[in-house]
Design a protein around this motif. Structure first.
Motif, PDB file in Angstrom:
ATOM      1  N   ASP A   6       0.841  -1.195   0.000  1.00  0.00           N
ATOM      2  CA  ASP A   6       0.000   0.000   0.000  1.00  0.00           C
ATOM      3  C   ASP A   6       0.878   1.248   0.000  1.00  0.00           C
ATOM      4  OD1 ASP A   6      -2.311   1.449  -0.062  1.00  0.00           O
ATOM      5  OD2 ASP A   6      -2.925   0.995   1.981  1.00  0.00           O
ATOM      6  N   ALA A   7       1.802   1.279  -0.933  1.00  0.00           N
ATOM      7  CA  ALA A   7       2.817   2.328  -0.976  1.00  0.00           C
ATOM      8  C   ALA A   7       2.236   3.715  -1.231  1.00  0.00           C
ATOM      9  CB  ALA A   7       3.863   1.996  -2.036  1.00  0.00           C
ATOM     10  N   GLN A   8       1.056   3.817  -1.841  1.00  0.00           N
ATOM     11  CA  GLN A   8       0.479   5.128  -2.172  1.00  0.00           C
ATOM     12  C   GLN A   8      -0.421   5.690  -1.084  1.00  0.00           C
ATOM     13  OE1 GLN A   8       0.330   5.535  -6.902  1.00  0.00           O
ATOM     14  NE2 GLN A   8      -1.571   4.827  -6.036  1.00  0.00           N
ATOM     15  N   ARG A   9      -0.629   4.933  -0.029  1.00  0.00           N
ATOM     16  CA  ARG A   9      -1.611   5.329   0.984  1.00  0.00           C
ATOM     17  C   ARG A   9      -1.401   6.760   1.488  1.00  0.00           C
ATOM     18  NH1 ARG A   9      -2.607   2.654   6.919  1.00  0.00           N
ATOM     19  NH2 ARG A   9      -4.394   3.929   7.418  1.00  0.00           N
ATOM     20  N   ALA A  10      -0.236   7.049   1.980  1.00  0.00           N
ATOM     21  CA  ALA A  10       0.025   8.379   2.545  1.00  0.00           C
ATOM     22  C   ALA A  10      -0.137   9.468   1.487  1.00  0.00           C
ATOM     23  CB  ALA A  10       1.418   8.430   3.159  1.00  0.00           C
ATOM     24  N   ALA A  11       0.300   9.201   0.283  1.00  0.00           N
ATOM     25  CA  ALA A  11       0.197  10.188  -0.793  1.00  0.00           C
ATOM     26  C   ALA A  11      -1.260  10.428  -1.191  1.00  0.00           C
ATOM     27  CB  ALA A  11       1.018   9.741  -1.998  1.00  0.00           C
ATOM     28  N   VAL A  12      -2.067   9.373  -1.219  1.00  0.00           N
ATOM     29  CA  VAL A  12      -3.491   9.532  -1.527  1.00  0.00           C
ATOM     30  C   VAL A  12      -4.159  10.380  -0.452  1.00  0.00           C
ATOM     31  CG1 VAL A  12      -5.714   8.303  -1.658  1.00  0.00           C
ATOM     32  CG2 VAL A  12      -3.740   7.449  -2.932  1.00  0.00           C
ATOM     33  N   TYR A  13      -3.880  10.090   0.816  1.00  0.00           N
ATOM     34  CA  TYR A  13      -4.460  10.874   1.903  1.00  0.00           C
ATOM     35  C   TYR A  13      -4.004  12.337   1.837  1.00  0.00           C
ATOM     36  CZ  TYR A  13      -6.161   6.626   4.221  1.00  0.00           C
ATOM     37  OH  TYR A  13      -6.817   5.464   4.539  1.00  0.00           O
ATOM     38  N   ALA A  14      -2.759  12.562   1.538  1.00  0.00           N
ATOM     39  CA  ALA A  14      -2.255  13.937   1.438  1.00  0.00           C
ATOM     40  C   ALA A  14      -2.974  14.699   0.327  1.00  0.00           C
ATOM     41  CB  ALA A  14      -0.744  13.928   1.208  1.00  0.00           C
ATOM     42  N   ALA A  15      -3.167  14.046  -0.816  1.00  0.00           N
ATOM     43  CA  ALA A  15      -3.868  14.683  -1.931  1.00  0.00           C
ATOM     44  C   ALA A  15      -5.318  14.991  -1.555  1.00  0.00           C
ATOM     45  CB  ALA A  15      -3.814  13.782  -3.159  1.00  0.00           C
ATOM     46  N   PRO A 134      -2.985   2.237  -7.881  1.00  0.00           N
ATOM     47  CA  PRO A 134      -3.472   2.957  -9.053  1.00  0.00           C
ATOM     48  C   PRO A 134      -4.945   2.704  -9.380  1.00  0.00           C
ATOM     49  CG  PRO A 134      -1.304   2.061  -9.486  1.00  0.00           C
ATOM     50  CD  PRO A 134      -1.739   1.505  -8.158  1.00  0.00           C
ATOM     51  N   ALA A 135      -5.405   1.464  -9.260  1.00  0.00           N
ATOM     52  CA  ALA A 135      -6.806   1.162  -9.567  1.00  0.00           C
ATOM     53  C   ALA A 135      -7.738   1.881  -8.587  1.00  0.00           C
ATOM     54  CB  ALA A 135      -7.052  -0.338  -9.541  1.00  0.00           C
ATOM     55  N   PHE A 136      -7.370   1.885  -7.309  1.00  0.00           N
ATOM     56  CA  PHE A 136      -8.164   2.593  -6.304  1.00  0.00           C
ATOM     57  C   PHE A 136      -8.221   4.084  -6.634  1.00  0.00           C
ATOM     58  CE2 PHE A 136      -8.224   5.428  -2.711  1.00  0.00           C
ATOM     59  CZ  PHE A 136      -9.437   5.098  -2.123  1.00  0.00           C
ATOM     60  N   ALA A 137      -7.066   4.674  -6.910  1.00  0.00           N
ATOM     61  CA  ALA A 137      -7.008   6.105  -7.219  1.00  0.00           C
ATOM     62  C   ALA A 137      -7.880   6.425  -8.432  1.00  0.00           C
ATOM     63  CB  ALA A 137      -5.566   6.538  -7.451  1.00  0.00           C
ATOM     64  N   GLY A 138      -7.845   5.561  -9.431  1.00  0.00           N
ATOM     65  CA  GLY A 138      -8.685   5.756 -10.603  1.00  0.00           C
ATOM     66  C   GLY A 138     -10.163   5.714 -10.278  1.00  0.00           C
ATOM     67  N   ARG A 139     -10.559   4.764  -9.428  1.00  0.00           N
ATOM     68  CA  ARG A 139     -11.967   4.679  -9.014  1.00  0.00           C
ATOM     69  C   ARG A 139     -12.400   5.927  -8.247  1.00  0.00           C
ATOM     70  NH1 ARG A 139     -10.446  -0.341  -7.891  1.00  0.00           N
ATOM     71  NH2 ARG A 139     -10.291   0.033  -5.653  1.00  0.00           N
ATOM     72  N   LEU A 140     -11.550   6.393  -7.352  1.00  0.00           N
ATOM     73  CA  LEU A 140     -11.892   7.579  -6.568  1.00  0.00           C
ATOM     74  C   LEU A 140     -12.076   8.789  -7.475  1.00  0.00           C
ATOM     75  CD1 LEU A 140     -12.431   9.005  -3.929  1.00  0.00           C
ATOM     76  CD2 LEU A 140      -9.950   9.228  -3.617  1.00  0.00           C
ATOM     77  N   VAL A 141     -11.170   8.980  -8.411  1.00  0.00           N
ATOM     78  CA  VAL A 141     -11.284  10.102  -9.349  1.00  0.00           C
ATOM     79  C   VAL A 141     -12.547   9.964 -10.188  1.00  0.00           C
ATOM     80  CG1 VAL A 141     -10.235  11.193 -11.370  1.00  0.00           C
ATOM     81  CG2 VAL A 141      -8.812  10.623  -9.395  1.00  0.00           C
TER      82      VAL A 141
END
Length: 168
Positions: A6-15, A134-141
């Protein structure tokens, strides 16, 4: 989950936090300059209580485009419950539960549309898709675009890119 998984977790939350701050100030500053573009900030829904979050999620899952895009998971209902810990919201795959804290530091920070859509993006990913990749981020967007509006999706894309998030 391990950090590597879950390497993007912190970056997703920051965004998301950057976007939330912009939306929080939208009444005072309805237009923001973001990445060289002037964006009229959309109105983000805030919820009074858990039943209003439940009704909202039921309506989002019933949208034709959501059912078409994620037919298997959108057909599965989500249950909303109060989370004891006040600092985080989370999604539980077992039972399809969105757990939201009601108050933290005198505010109901989790009873906002962006947080609720974040948890719904986990649900729509199904069992095989975990974490904030990436798939999660795409769904959220995609959810932000279709539910809040294209301006919210633009804000998420820009802030995620600034944070190094890969969107799939």
């Amino acid at each position: 989950m391990t950090e590597a998984r879950d390497a993007q977790r912190a970056a997703v939350y920051a965004a998301e936090n950057q976007v939330a701050r912009l939306l929080d100030r939208s009444a005072e500053f309805p237009v923001a300059e973001v990445a060289g573009s002037h964006v009229t900030l959309p109105v983000e829904r805030h919820f009074a209580d858990l039943p209003s979050v439940q009704a909202y999620l039921d309506k989002v899952l019933a949208l034709a485009w959501v059912r078409q895009r994620w037919p298997d998971t959108a057909a599965q209902p989500v249950v909303v419950r109060e989370r004891r810990g006040a600092a985080r919201a989370h999604y539980e795959r077992d039972g399809a539960v969105v757990a939201l804290p009601l108050h933290h530091g005198g505010t109901a920070w989790a009873l906002r549309e962006l947080v609720v859509l974040h948890e719904l993006a986990h649900h729509l990913g199904g069992d095989a898709d975990t974490g904030h990749g990436p798939a999660f981020a795409g769904r959220l967007v995609e959810l932000a675009d279709g539910v809040i509006g294209p301006e919210a999706a633009f804000l998420l894309r820009v802030t995620m890119a600034d944070q190094g998030v890969t969107i799939g």
